[in-house]
Scaffold this motif. Structure first.
Motif, mmCIF file in Angstrom:
data_model
loop_
_atom_site.group_PDB
_atom_site.id
_atom_site.type_symbol
_atom_site.label_atom_id
_atom_site.label_comp_id
_atom_site.label_asym_id
_atom_site.label_seq_id
_atom_site.Cartn_x
_atom_site.Cartn_y
_atom_site.Cartn_z
ATOM 1 N N ASN A 1 8.391 6.191 -7.813
ATOM 2 C CA ASN A 1 7.785 5.738 -6.542
ATOM 3 C C ASN A 1 7.737 7.092 -5.560
ATOM 4 O O ASN A 1 7.616 7.048 -4.358
ATOM 5 C CB ASN A 1 8.137 4.587 -5.979
ATOM 6 N N ASN A 2 7.588 8.231 -6.083
ATOM 7 C CA ASN A 2 7.436 9.642 -5.223
ATOM 8 C C ASN A 2 6.134 9.872 -5.090
ATOM 9 O O ASN A 2 5.235 9.990 -5.678
ATOM 10 C CB ASN A 2 7.974 10.553 -6.286
ATOM 11 N N PRO A 3 5.881 10.372 -3.796
ATOM 12 C CA PRO A 3 4.481 10.753 -3.245
ATOM 13 C C PRO A 3 3.869 11.934 -4.172
ATOM 14 O O PRO A 3 2.665 11.842 -4.178
ATOM 15 C CB PRO A 3 4.811 10.730 -1.965
ATOM 16 N N GLY A 4 4.550 12.747 -4.673
ATOM 17 C CA GLY A 4 4.161 13.807 -5.286
ATOM 18 C C GLY A 4 3.439 13.321 -6.604
ATOM 19 O O GLY A 4 2.313 13.940 -6.923
ATOM 20 N N TRP A 5 3.731 12.186 -7.085
ATOM 21 C CA TRP A 5 3.084 11.505 -8.509
ATOM 22 C C TRP A 5 1.559 11.125 -7.911
ATOM 23 O O TRP A 5 0.730 11.292 -8.712
ATOM 24 C CB TRP A 5 3.963 10.525 -9.018
ATOM 25 N N ALA A 6 1.743 10.661 -6.846
ATOM 26 C CA ALA A 6 0.309 10.137 -6.281
ATOM 27 C C ALA A 6 -0.527 11.215 -6.093
ATOM 28 O O ALA A 6 -1.861 11.097 -6.694
ATOM 29 C CB ALA A 6 0.617 9.426 -5.115
ATOM 30 N N ALA A 7 -0.143 12.387 -5.411
ATOM 31 C CA ALA A 7 -0.874 13.663 -5.296
ATOM 32 C C ALA A 7 -1.121 14.117 -6.872
ATOM 33 O O ALA A 7 -2.380 14.608 -7.092
ATOM 34 C CB ALA A 7 -0.050 14.675 -4.612
ATOM 35 N N ALA A 8 -0.272 14.196 -7.888
ATOM 36 C CA ALA A 8 -0.482 14.617 -9.167
ATOM 37 C C ALA A 8 -1.685 13.913 -9.822
ATOM 38 O O ALA A 8 -2.414 14.485 -10.670
ATOM 39 C CB ALA A 8 0.826 14.931 -9.717
ATOM 40 N N ASP A 9 -1.419 12.699 -9.774
ATOM 41 C CA ASP A 9 -2.132 11.456 -10.292
ATOM 42 C C ASP A 9 -3.735 11.874 -9.813
ATOM 43 O O ASP A 9 -4.672 11.838 -10.618
ATOM 44 C CB ASP A 9 -2.030 10.290 -9.912
ATOM 45 N N PHE A 10 -3.887 12.247 -8.442
ATOM 46 C CA PHE A 10 -5.485 12.311 -8.028
ATOM 47 C C PHE A 10 -5.893 13.658 -8.627
ATOM 48 O O PHE A 10 -7.204 13.815 -9.121
ATOM 49 C CB PHE A 10 -5.369 12.519 -6.546
ATOM 50 N N PHE A 11 -5.130 14.926 -8.589
ATOM 51 C CA PHE A 11 -5.427 16.058 -8.998
ATOM 52 C C PHE A 11 -5.739 16.126 -10.519
ATOM 53 O O PHE A 11 -6.766 16.696 -10.767
ATOM 54 C CB PHE A 11 -4.331 17.211 -8.598
ATOM 55 N N TYR A 12 -4.893 15.213 -11.384
ATOM 56 C CA TYR A 12 -5.194 15.305 -12.692
ATOM 57 C C TYR A 12 -6.593 14.634 -12.980
ATOM 58 O O TYR A 12 -7.512 15.126 -13.732
ATOM 59 C CB TYR A 12 -4.183 14.507 -13.339
ATOM 60 N N HIS A 13 -6.606 13.562 -12.469
ATOM 61 C CA HIS A 13 -7.898 12.757 -12.674
ATOM 62 C C HIS A 13 -9.297 13.423 -11.999
ATOM 63 O O HIS A 13 -10.334 13.320 -12.450
ATOM 64 C CB HIS A 13 -8.006 11.278 -11.854
ATOM 65 N N PHE A 14 -9.211 14.209 -11.019
ATOM 66 C CA PHE A 14 -10.288 14.949 -10.370
ATOM 67 C C PHE A 14 -10.489 15.926 -11.434
ATOM 68 O O PHE A 14 -11.772 16.294 -11.817
ATOM 69 C CB PHE A 14 -10.105 15.662 -9.239
ATOM 70 N N ILE A 15 -9.540 16.749 -12.079
ATOM 71 C CA ILE A 15 -9.868 17.870 -12.970
ATOM 72 C C ILE A 15 -10.236 17.314 -14.258
ATOM 73 O O ILE A 15 -11.451 17.983 -14.862
ATOM 74 C CB ILE A 15 -8.589 18.648 -13.257
ATOM 75 N N ALA A 16 -9.729 16.249 -14.723
ATOM 76 C CA ALA A 16 -10.491 15.707 -16.025
ATOM 77 C C ALA A 16 -11.756 15.115 -15.723
ATOM 78 O O ALA A 16 -12.559 15.262 -16.512
ATOM 79 C CB ALA A 16 -9.597 14.344 -16.036
ATOM 80 N N MET B 1 0.757 -1.010 -0.015
ATOM 81 C CA MET B 1 -0.130 0.003 -0.088
ATOM 82 C C MET B 1 0.669 1.260 0.323
ATOM 83 O O MET B 1 1.890 1.177 0.538
ATOM 84 C CB MET B 1 -0.786 0.023 1.340
ATOM 85 N N GLY B 2 0.367 2.098 -0.883
ATOM 86 C CA GLY B 2 1.323 3.342 -0.818
ATOM 87 C C GLY B 2 2.507 3.337 -1.952
ATOM 88 O O GLY B 2 3.291 4.355 -1.881
ATOM 89 N N SER B 3 2.432 2.415 -2.874
ATOM 90 C CA SER B 3 3.485 2.456 -3.749
ATOM 91 C C SER B 3 2.780 2.672 -5.282
ATOM 92 O O SER B 3 1.751 2.075 -5.312
ATOM 93 C CB SER B 3 4.341 1.136 -3.576
ATOM 94 N N LEU B 4 3.477 3.209 -6.114
ATOM 95 C CA LEU B 4 2.868 3.443 -7.316
ATOM 96 C C LEU B 4 3.470 2.302 -8.256
ATOM 97 O O LEU B 4 4.493 1.865 -8.442
ATOM 98 C CB LEU B 4 3.402 4.789 -7.836
ATOM 99 N N PRO B 5 2.418 1.730 -9.143
ATOM 100 C CA PRO B 5 2.807 0.684 -10.108
ATOM 101 C C PRO B 5 3.955 1.184 -11.299
ATOM 102 O O PRO B 5 3.722 2.334 -11.511
ATOM 103 C CB PRO B 5 1.621 0.203 -10.607
ATOM 104 N N SER B 6 4.481 0.193 -11.768
ATOM 105 C CA SER B 6 5.109 0.538 -12.791
ATOM 106 C C SER B 6 4.976 -0.610 -13.987
ATOM 107 O O SER B 6 4.822 -1.845 -13.604
ATOM 108 C CB SER B 6 6.658 1.007 -12.950
ATOM 109 N N GLY B 7 5.495 -0.502 -15.081
ATOM 110 C CA GLY B 7 5.569 -1.468 -16.349
ATOM 111 C C GLY B 7 3.931 -2.115 -16.363
ATOM 112 O O GLY B 7 3.024 -1.210 -16.357
ATOM 113 N N LEU B 8 3.799 -3.440 -16.583
ATOM 114 C CA LEU B 8 2.475 -3.947 -16.692
ATOM 115 C C LEU B 8 1.854 -4.064 -15.279
ATOM 116 O O LEU B 8 0.531 -4.391 -15.236
ATOM 117 C CB LEU B 8 2.556 -5.357 -16.978
#
Length: 152
Positions: free
Chosen positions: A80-95, A9-16
Motif C-alpha cells: 500500500n505504498n503510494p510509490g506503487w500507485a505512481a509506478a502503476d500509472f507510469f507503466y500503463h501510460f508507457i504501455a 480511496m487511495g489504497s491499493l488492492p491485493s489478493g482477489l
C-alpha cells in the motif's frame, strides 16, 4: 450477515481485490488482447522484419510485465505504498504509448501488404484490431491509475 466494505480511496488492492477495483480489473483483458496480438503476429509471415519486430517486442514485453505486475499486486507486494500507485500509472501510460506505436506500424504494414494471401491479410487485420483494443485498455487503465495515484 456479512457486511461488505468498500475499499478506501487511495489504497491499493491485493489478493482477489484486483479483480474488483476499477483500474485493476483491466489486467486480464490487457493480457488477453496483448497475447492475441503476440500470437497473431507470430503466426504470419514476417515480410518487413523491422516494424513487425517492434510489434512483437511490444506485445511480448507488455504481456510479461503486465503479468508480473498483476502477480505483485495480487500477492500484496506493494504494501500500500503510494510509490506503487505512481509506478502503476507510469507503466500503463508507457504501455499505451508503446501499443499505439505498434498498432500504427502494424496497420501501415498491413495496408501495404494487401497484395499477399487473403488468410495472412485477415490475420494481420485481426492483429491490428486487437493492438488498438489493447491500446485502449492500457490507456483507460493509465487514466484510472492516475486518479488513484492523485487520491493517495
Amino acid at each position: 450477515m456479512a457486511a461488505t466494505t468498500a475499499q478506501p480511496m487511495g489504497s491499493l488492492p491485493s489478493g482477489l481485490g484486483i479483480c474488483t477495483t476499477a483500474p485493476d480489473i483491466f489486467y486480464l483483458p490487457e493480457l488477453v488482447f496483448g497475447g492475441l496480438v503476440w500470437i497473431l503476429v507470430a503466426s504470419t509471415h514476417v515480410m518487413p522484419p523491422n516494424p513487425l519486430g517492434w510489434v512483437m517486442f511490444v506485445s511480448v514485453f507488455c504481456f510479461v510485465i503486465t503479468f508480473l505486475w498483476m502477480i505483485i499486486f495480487a500477492a500484496g507486494g506493494h504494501k500500500n505504498n503510494p510509490g506503487w500507485a505512481a509506478a502503476d500509472f507510469f507503466y500503463h501510460f508507457i504501455a499505451a504509448v508503446f501499443y499505439l506505436s505498434a498498432g500504427v506500424d502494424l496497420a501501415y504494414i498491413t495496408m501495404l501488404m494487401k497484395i499477399g494471401t487473403l488468410r495472412i491479410y485477415q490475420i494481420d487485420i485481426a492483429a491490428v484490431v486487437f493492438a488498438f483494443l489493447a491500446t485502449l485498455l492500457y490507456f483507460i487503465h493509465a487514466i484510472l491509475s492516475a486518479f488513484r495515484w492523485k487520491s493517495f
